[in-house]
Design an enzyme around this catalytic site. Structure first.
Site, PDB file in Angstrom:
ATOM      1  N   SER A 102      32.872  36.358  40.269  1.00  0.00           N
ATOM      2  CA  SER A 102      33.495  36.748  39.017  1.00  0.00           C
ATOM      3  C   SER A 102      33.461  38.261  38.813  1.00  0.00           C
ATOM      4  O   SER A 102      34.025  39.017  39.583  1.00  0.00           O
ATOM      5  CB  SER A 102      32.814  36.012  37.859  1.00  0.00           C
ATOM      6  N   ASP A 241      39.074  40.353  35.350  1.00  0.00           N
ATOM      7  CA  ASP A 241      37.897  40.517  36.205  1.00  0.00           C
ATOM      8  C   ASP A 241      38.228  40.036  37.608  1.00  0.00           C
ATOM      9  O   ASP A 241      39.372  39.689  37.910  1.00  0.00           O
ATOM     10  CB  ASP A 241      36.684  39.788  35.617  1.00  0.00           C
ATOM     11  N   ASP A 243      37.863  37.402  39.467  1.00  0.00           N
ATOM     12  CA  ASP A 243      38.504  36.126  39.756  1.00  0.00           C
ATOM     13  C   ASP A 243      39.521  35.742  38.692  1.00  0.00           C
ATOM     14  O   ASP A 243      40.041  34.627  38.691  1.00  0.00           O
ATOM     15  CB  ASP A 243      37.486  35.013  39.954  1.00  0.00           C
ATOM     16  N   ASP A 245      39.434  34.999  35.542  1.00  0.00           N
ATOM     17  CA  ASP A 245      39.226  33.970  34.526  1.00  0.00           C
ATOM     18  C   ASP A 245      38.807  34.570  33.184  1.00  0.00           C
ATOM     19  O   ASP A 245      38.574  33.855  32.222  1.00  0.00           O
ATOM     20  CB  ASP A 245      38.226  32.908  34.978  1.00  0.00           C
TER      21      ASP A 245
END
Length: 446
Positions: A102, A241, A243, A245
């Site tokens: 992440s 960010d 990833d 999400d």
């Protein structure tokens, strides 16, 4: 601490628990868990990843473990985390796996698991899988070993799904948007989606090299996007960010709105349209008191959970709510997705700009925040600062000082060896004092 944290498995790549050996074992355990019916029917898993160098290592190890138990593996290459949740269901997979840490630096990596419904696995299921890893895992016979193949249209499927959530007949023509992809999983998808919807796009953080994900860019380093917004005279900044999400939104002056402000905007809009199920929003204990007051003034209930978007989603599913998220920028809209989706949230914000004709600056300040301070204290291996009597005394004293005027929240991070010391209080002097006293007590025991 066990293998799983608040969002799957996470740690420093090729060290601690985040090794190829662990991934191999985890892949085998997960494969066996999802093949417990013993049938010969085809079982499949989709695997996505972000742009970290260690993703190759973990992807190969997971694939070996999964195929050793008879699972067929579909490799998606770099895609956002929400794409994995979506593709798990649309491709009729038994399991989805996202390899990502992440917002963490490139040296870290992680593994997130999704069930066949596209939602992240529960604590109970993760505990079962971890217990299986401690024993011998039955392997498939030679003729039952699974296959692995690459799927090259995964990100395009996801892109079309995200675009379909944009209001029908609406376009972003005339809107200049900076999108910071953090050199991460959405480095191609996000700029393409925004451009196809009509925006003039200024891409930032779209040159990943395996080592620069989240480095001085993305939702945890918004100065980069802010500078680009100002330099290009953009109307809006969308900062994702690694990833994709989570998201932070920026106005034309480069000022930042966090997840609390986005949830306030969306909750108020959905409530006025009769779309907010249960007249409720789900957020974590970290969300600002100002959000709670804003919602209460509009007859909207705030339900708080533990930190972690998976806990937000669990509460949403349990009560039938359709909007939730985190101050950190996870925005969950279960009408559209099974997990936080930064690009989706950014598009919904842009749609509100188009619908109202109002600039980002006016839409991103729904409420006045109560002063909040967060101090992260790192601790060493084996230390348990929150068990120390001195820390307990400091926390009790701080709670007594802010009682009635604010709140104190002390917790261990589920993804890093950190104690997070957070307080909210109208009195800045008192706020800083209680945070510093508790943080110092934690440092002394770290």
């Amino acid at each position: 601490m066990g293998l799983f944290g608040t969002d799957g498995v996470r740690g420093r790549a090729n060290a601690d628990k985040m090794t190829a050996e662990m991934a191999l074992k985890l892949g085998a355990a997960v494969g066996r868990y999802f093949r417990r019916d013993g049938s010969d029917a085809a079982h499949r898993v989709v695997i996505g990843k972000d742009t970290r160098l260690s993703g190759y290592m973990l992807e190969n190890a997971l694939t070996a473990g999964l195929t050793s138990t008879g699972m067929n593996v579909l490799l998606l290459s770099p895609v956002p985390t929400p794409a994995v949740g979506m593709l798990t269901t649309s491709m009729r997979a038994d399991l989805g796996i996202m390899i990502s840490a992440s917002h963490n630096p490139a040296e870290d990596n992680g593994i997130k698991l999704f069930g066949p419904d596209g939602f992240k696995l529960s604590d109970a299921v993760e505990a079962e899988i971890e217990a299986m890893m401690a024993g011998d895992i039955p392997l498939a016979p030679a003729e039952g070993i699974g296959r692995a193949k690459h799927v090259y249209d995964g990100r395009f499927r996801y892109a079309e799904r995200v675009k379909a959530t944009f209001p029908a007949g609406m376009r972003l023509d005339g809107l200049k948007v900076v999108v910071d992809c953090a050199n991460g999983a959405a480095y191609r998808t996000a700029p393409e989606v925004l451009w196809e919807l009509g925006a003039t796009v200024i891409p930032v953080g779209t040159d990943p090299n395996g080592h620069n994900i989240n480095r001085d860019c993305g939702s945890t380093h918004t100065d980069t996007a802010a500078q680009a917004v100002v330099a290009h005279g953009a109307d809006l900044g969308i900062s994702l960010d690694g990833d994709a999400d989570r998201v932070m939104i920026l106005d034309g002056d480069g000022r930042v709105a966090d997840g609390d402000q986005l949830m306030a905007l969306f909750a108020a809009r959905w409530a006025s349209d009769g779309r907010l199920r249960g007249d409720s929003l789900v957020a974590t204990v970290m969300s600002n008191l100002g959000l709670e007051r804003f919602l209460a003034g509009r007859g909207i209930a705030l339900h708080r959970t533990k930190v972690g978007d998976r806990y937000v989603v669990e509460a949403m599913r349990q009560h039938g709510f359709n909007l939730g998220g985190e101050q950190s920028g996870h925005i969950v809209m279960t009408d559209y997705a099974t997990t936080g989706d930064g690009l989706l949230a950014g598009l919904q914000f842009a749609a509100e700009m188009v619908r109202t004709g109002r600039p980002a600056a006016e839409l991103m300040e729904s409420f006045e925040t109560v002063p909040q301070r967060l101090e992260n204290v790192r601790y060493g291996a084996g230390a348990q600062p929150l068990e120390a009597e001195a820390v307990k005394r400091a926390i009790a004293a701080a709670e007594a000082r802010v009682a009635g005027t604010g709140r104190l929240l002390i917790r261990a991070s589920g993804t890093e060896p950190l104690i997070r010391v957070m307080a909210e209080c109208e009195d800045d002097t008192l706020l800083n004092s209680v945070v510093e006293e508790v943080a110092e007590a934690v440092r002394a025991c770290a």
